[in-house]
Scaffold this motif. Sequence first.
Motif: not given
Length: 181
Positions: A14-15, A17, A106, A109, A112-113, A116, A136, A141, A144, A147
């Motif tokens: 994910v963005s 990630g 993996d 989230l 990852a957030l 980002r 988001y 979300r 994400y 994906m």
Amino acid sequence: MEKRLPIVIAIAAVSGGGKTTITSKLKDKLQNSQALYFDDYDFAGPEDIMEWIDNGGNPDEWDLSPLIRDIKNIRNEPLEYLILDFPFAYLHTKTSDFIDYAVFIDTPLDIALARRIRRDFKSSSTEIILKDLETYIVRGRQGYLNMLETTKPNSDLVVDGTLPINEIVNVITKNIARKDN
């Protein structure tokens, strides 16, 4: 003697990630390798990403011709590996035949957030950051989660994105060595 093509490894996440970081580190670790980064291209794709996701998020709606051209050209070079920072694993019909091994990082989230936001909003106002967080929560979300539902299960290897970077790279290289033998 037939010329051996480089092994093409796609790195997805994910963005935020870790795709770009892991791709770069993997390139440094694997001798005689080259990397291509999805974000270095200006692809023709869906105008509204959230609408695209709401409609199923079909990767084939992206015109990846410039990337495909570069993959074809690089495959003719005397390389061992070509590493792609690439969000779709095997899901894009026109790129799937080029990929030998797909890896999904993996990353939870929340991590990852946070990455980002730290990466993309270094000099942004609080108001802009809060607006992005609202987007988001309301819609982003879902991208994400999409994906996790599509790309992750279509990968050969899923690696824990909370591991230290060097450990992630080691897990990938060990698995590539097993596949190559």
